[in-house]
Design an enzyme around this catalytic site. Structure first.
Site, PDB file in Angstrom:
ATOM      1  N   ASP A  34     -23.650  -9.673   5.025  1.00  0.00           N
ATOM      2  CA  ASP A  34     -24.055  -9.227   3.692  1.00  0.00           C
ATOM      3  C   ASP A  34     -25.444  -9.798   3.397  1.00  0.00           C
ATOM      4  O   ASP A  34     -26.002 -10.554   4.202  1.00  0.00           O
ATOM      5  CB  ASP A  34     -23.022  -9.619   2.624  1.00  0.00           C
ATOM      6  N   VAL A  92     -21.394  -0.747   2.915  1.00  0.00           N
ATOM      7  CA  VAL A  92     -22.326  -1.231   1.883  1.00  0.00           C
ATOM      8  C   VAL A  92     -22.185  -0.313   0.659  1.00  0.00           C
ATOM      9  O   VAL A  92     -21.464   0.688   0.721  1.00  0.00           O
ATOM     10  CB  VAL A  92     -23.795  -1.303   2.416  1.00  0.00           C
ATOM     11  N   LYS A  99     -27.711   2.834   2.286  1.00  0.00           N
ATOM     12  CA  LYS A  99     -27.045   3.130   3.561  1.00  0.00           C
ATOM     13  C   LYS A  99     -28.089   3.494   4.629  1.00  0.00           C
ATOM     14  O   LYS A  99     -27.992   3.056   5.765  1.00  0.00           O
ATOM     15  CB  LYS A  99     -26.012   4.246   3.385  1.00  0.00           C
ATOM     16  N   SER A 121     -17.159   7.021   0.942  1.00  0.00           N
ATOM     17  CA  SER A 121     -16.075   7.813   0.376  1.00  0.00           C
ATOM     18  C   SER A 121     -16.530   9.230   0.061  1.00  0.00           C
ATOM     19  O   SER A 121     -15.716  10.063  -0.302  1.00  0.00           O
ATOM     20  CB  SER A 121     -15.535   7.140  -0.886  1.00  0.00           C
ATOM     21  N   HIS A 142     -12.885   6.157   7.132  1.00  0.00           N
ATOM     22  CA  HIS A 142     -12.671   5.923   5.706  1.00  0.00           C
ATOM     23  C   HIS A 142     -11.337   5.218   5.470  1.00  0.00           C
ATOM     24  O   HIS A 142     -10.271   5.792   5.693  1.00  0.00           O
ATOM     25  CB  HIS A 142     -12.719   7.273   4.966  1.00  0.00           C
ATOM     26  N   ASN A 193     -10.130  12.058  -1.272  1.00  0.00           N
ATOM     27  CA  ASN A 193     -10.909  12.027  -2.516  1.00  0.00           C
ATOM     28  C   ASN A 193     -11.142  13.411  -3.101  1.00  0.00           C
ATOM     29  O   ASN A 193     -11.377  13.551  -4.301  1.00  0.00           O
ATOM     30  CB  ASN A 193     -12.235  11.294  -2.307  1.00  0.00           C
TER      31      ASN A 193
HETATM   32  N1  3HC Z   1      -3.772  -8.617   0.740  1.00  0.00           N
HETATM   33  C1  3HC Z   1      -2.495  -8.996   0.947  1.00  0.00           C
HETATM   34  N2  3HC Z   1      -1.488  -8.723   0.095  1.00  0.00           N
HETATM   35  C2  3HC Z   1      -1.794  -8.060  -1.031  1.00  0.00           C
HETATM   36  C3  3HC Z   1      -3.105  -7.636  -1.334  1.00  0.00           C
HETATM   37  C4  3HC Z   1      -4.129  -7.934  -0.382  1.00  0.00           C
HETATM   38  N3  3HC Z   1      -5.392  -7.561  -0.580  1.00  0.00           N
HETATM   39  N4  3HC Z   1      -3.103  -6.987  -2.538  1.00  0.00           N
HETATM   40  C5  3HC Z   1      -1.823  -7.014  -2.974  1.00  0.00           C
HETATM   41  N5  3HC Z   1      -1.044  -7.654  -2.064  1.00  0.00           N
HETATM   42  C6  3HC Z   1       0.390  -7.876  -2.143  1.00  0.00           C
HETATM   43  C7  3HC Z   1       0.766  -8.668  -3.390  1.00  0.00           C
HETATM   44  O1  3HC Z   1       0.716 -10.031  -3.122  1.00  0.00           O
HETATM   45  C8  3HC Z   1       2.190  -8.216  -3.649  1.00  0.00           C
HETATM   46  O2  3HC Z   1       3.112  -8.974  -2.895  1.00  0.00           O
HETATM   47  P1  3HC Z   1       4.608  -9.194  -3.433  1.00  0.00           P
HETATM   48  O3  3HC Z   1       5.225  -7.837  -3.475  1.00  0.00           O
HETATM   49  O4  3HC Z   1       5.193 -10.079  -2.410  1.00  0.00           O
HETATM   50  O5  3HC Z   1       4.424  -9.816  -4.774  1.00  0.00           O
HETATM   51  C9  3HC Z   1       2.218  -6.815  -3.103  1.00  0.00           C
HETATM   52  O6  3HC Z   1       1.059  -6.630  -2.283  1.00  0.00           O
HETATM   53  C10 3HC Z   1       2.189  -5.844  -4.227  1.00  0.00           C
HETATM   54  O7  3HC Z   1       1.070  -6.173  -5.064  1.00  0.00           O
HETATM   55  P2  3HC Z   1       1.131  -6.281  -6.625  1.00  0.00           P
HETATM   56  O8  3HC Z   1       2.451  -6.822  -7.049  1.00  0.00           O
HETATM   57  O9  3HC Z   1      -0.109  -6.977  -7.076  1.00  0.00           O
HETATM   58  O10 3HC Z   1       0.967  -4.836  -7.164  1.00  0.00           O
HETATM   59  P3  3HC Z   1       1.599  -3.489  -6.688  1.00  0.00           P
HETATM   60  O11 3HC Z   1       3.050  -3.587  -6.437  1.00  0.00           O
HETATM   61  O12 3HC Z   1       1.106  -2.489  -7.677  1.00  0.00           O
HETATM   62  O13 3HC Z   1       0.924  -3.152  -5.285  1.00  0.00           O
HETATM   63  C11 3HC Z   1      -0.862  -1.903  -4.424  1.00  0.00           C
HETATM   64  C12 3HC Z   1      -0.420  -3.163  -5.127  1.00  0.00           C
HETATM   65  C13 3HC Z   1      -0.411  -1.904  -2.951  1.00  0.00           C
HETATM   66  C14 3HC Z   1      -2.376  -1.913  -4.475  1.00  0.00           C
HETATM   67  C15 3HC Z   1      -0.202  -0.671  -5.123  1.00  0.00           C
HETATM   68  O14 3HC Z   1      -0.344  -0.767  -6.502  1.00  0.00           O
HETATM   69  C16 3HC Z   1      -0.792   0.625  -4.682  1.00  0.00           C
HETATM   70  O15 3HC Z   1      -0.454   1.152  -3.621  1.00  0.00           O
HETATM   71  N6  3HC Z   1      -1.700   1.195  -5.517  1.00  0.00           N
HETATM   72  C17 3HC Z   1      -2.396   2.408  -5.200  1.00  0.00           C
HETATM   73  C18 3HC Z   1      -3.544   2.105  -4.326  1.00  0.00           C
HETATM   74  C19 3HC Z   1      -4.272   3.349  -3.900  1.00  0.00           C
HETATM   75  O16 3HC Z   1      -3.957   4.450  -4.293  1.00  0.00           O
HETATM   76  N7  3HC Z   1      -5.286   3.171  -3.061  1.00  0.00           N
HETATM   77  C20 3HC Z   1      -6.084   4.232  -2.573  1.00  0.00           C
HETATM   78  C21 3HC Z   1      -7.162   4.519  -3.508  1.00  0.00           C
HETATM   79  S1  3HC Z   1      -8.281   5.751  -2.933  1.00  0.00           S
HETATM   80  C22 3HC Z   1      -9.401   4.935  -2.021  1.00  0.00           C
HETATM   81  O17 3HC Z   1      -9.325   3.762  -1.779  1.00  0.00           O
HETATM   82  C23 3HC Z   1     -10.500   5.765  -1.506  1.00  0.00           C
HETATM   83  C24 3HC Z   1     -11.848   5.346  -2.025  1.00  0.00           C
HETATM   84  O18 3HC Z   1     -12.834   6.021  -1.305  1.00  0.00           O
HETATM   85  C25 3HC Z   1     -12.043   5.617  -3.498  1.00  0.00           C
END
Ligand code: 3HC
Length: 287
Positions: A34, A92, A99, A121, A142, A193
């Site tokens: 970075d 980035v 980029k 994305s 991605h 997306n």
């Molecule tokens: N590393 C390790 N573990 C993690 C973590 C990480 N970065 N983030 C969360 N966790 C763990 C938590 O510790 C938690 O563990 P537990 O069940 O033992 O308590 C577990 O994952 C669940 O986390 P949370 O309780 O904080 O919250 P959620 O149950 O809501 O889960 C999530 C979190 C997996 C992010 C879930 O909410 C989810 O799937 N959300 C949707 C995410 C999504 O749609 N992503 C795609 C977006 S589109 C994209 O990225 C494209 C881009 O170009 C825009």
């Protein structure tokens, strides 16, 4: 060629997670680059927190955690980061000028036969590939947020991407524990997306038109469609500015029906970008 050394350019929300899965699951040696020490420190602290979660859940041992951290080398030096890498993953900020400058410089240090990919994305893979000397060795890779947990990698062909490059990226993604899909044509928003961002934008339109409260929109989609997060929470989680930016690209490339909601624009301008700034639709400072 087996990919053993990975370079991740960028240590932000996506970069740190991609570096982590490369080291933790694919067991590659990783350089993470970075432009400021504070960005690298923040990236490493997010990796530390994440690996500790895996240890707490007994998904990896303390010893494995140390080995993962030992395989990740943060650096400010682009040449040092890139020079031995078999695979370079650019993560980035979503800005074509940034980029272009990073990819052109990274390409000048990359070894012969290295594959360069972008985690963009929305920006055209064909255009990003044109900033390198070997567009046949370039494709989109991605990941989804958070990369440590989300199972998918979209692999996007640019116009000149070779079959060998696609096959190598399928293999290394599988070694990272991911499922892959191939986007055969370089089209804005790729698969996910193209569907997600108009859906998020529509949730913004509902708020803008006063049809329902943000809380009720999120509740409706969580319980009505079984999404893990409601669309406005998800926009906060991904970054309202990132969502706005992708919507603008979809509008520019695919037409007016993808035009971003004025509220998306306003919140971006106001710095209400969600989790990363502490405030979007919701207050993230206490989480
Ligand atoms: N590393 C390790 N573990 C993690 C973590 C990480 N970065 N983030 C969360 N966790 C763990 C938590 O510790 C938690 O563990 P537990 O069940 O033992 O308590 C577990 O994952 C669940 O986390 P949370 O309780 O904080 O919250 P959620 O149950 O809501 O889960 C999530 C979190 C997996 C992010 C879930 O909410 C989810 O799937 N959300 C949707 C995410 C999504 O749609 N992503 C795609 C977006 S589109 C994209 O990225 C494209 C881009 O170009 C825009």
């Amino acid at each position: 060629m087996e990919i053993k050394k990975v370079c991740v350019l960028g240590s932000g929300l996506m970069g740190h997670g991609i570096a982590q899965v490369s080291a933790q699951v694919a067991k590659c040696d990783v350089t993470m680059r970075d432009v400021k020490q504070e960005f690298l420190d923040k990236g490493m602290s997010m990796i530390n927190r994440s690996v500790q979660k895996f240890v707490q859940k007994q998904l990896i041992s303390e010893q494995a955690m140390k080995e993962v951290l030992g395989r990740i080398h943060p650096t400010l030096n682009l040449e040092e980061a890139v020079v031995n890498a078999d695979l370079i993953i650019e993560a980035v900020p979503e800005n074509i000028k940034i980029k272009q400058s990073v990819l052109t410089e990274a390409d000048s240090y990359a070894k012969d036969g290295a594959i360069i990919t972008s985690n963009t994305s929305s920006i055209s893979i064909t255009e990003l590939a044109s900033f390198t000397k070997h567009p046949e060795n370039f494709c989109g890779m991605h990941f989804f947020n958070p990369p440590q947990l989300m199972k998918l990698v979209e692999i996007i062909r640019g116009v000149k991407t070779s079959d060998e490059t696609v096959n190598a990226i399928v293999k290394v993604s599988e070694r990272m524990g991911k499922e892959t899909v191939i986007v055969k044509k370089d089209s804005a928003g790729f698969i996910v997306n193209r569907i997600l961002v108009p859906a998020l934008n529509e949730a913004f339109n509902l708020v803008w038109e006063g049809v329902a409260s943000p809380e009720d929109i999120d509740k409706a989609i969580k319980l009505g469609l079984n999404w893990p997060m409601g669309p406005l929470t998800l926009a906060d989680y991904l970054g309202i500015d990132t969502t706005f930016y992708i919507a603008e690209v979809l509008q520019g490339e695919l037409g007016e029906k993808y035009a971003p909601c004025p509220l998306l624009r306003q919140m971006t301008r106001a710095g209400l970008t969600g989790r990363k700034s502490g405030k979007g639709f919701y207050d993230w400072t206490k989480k």
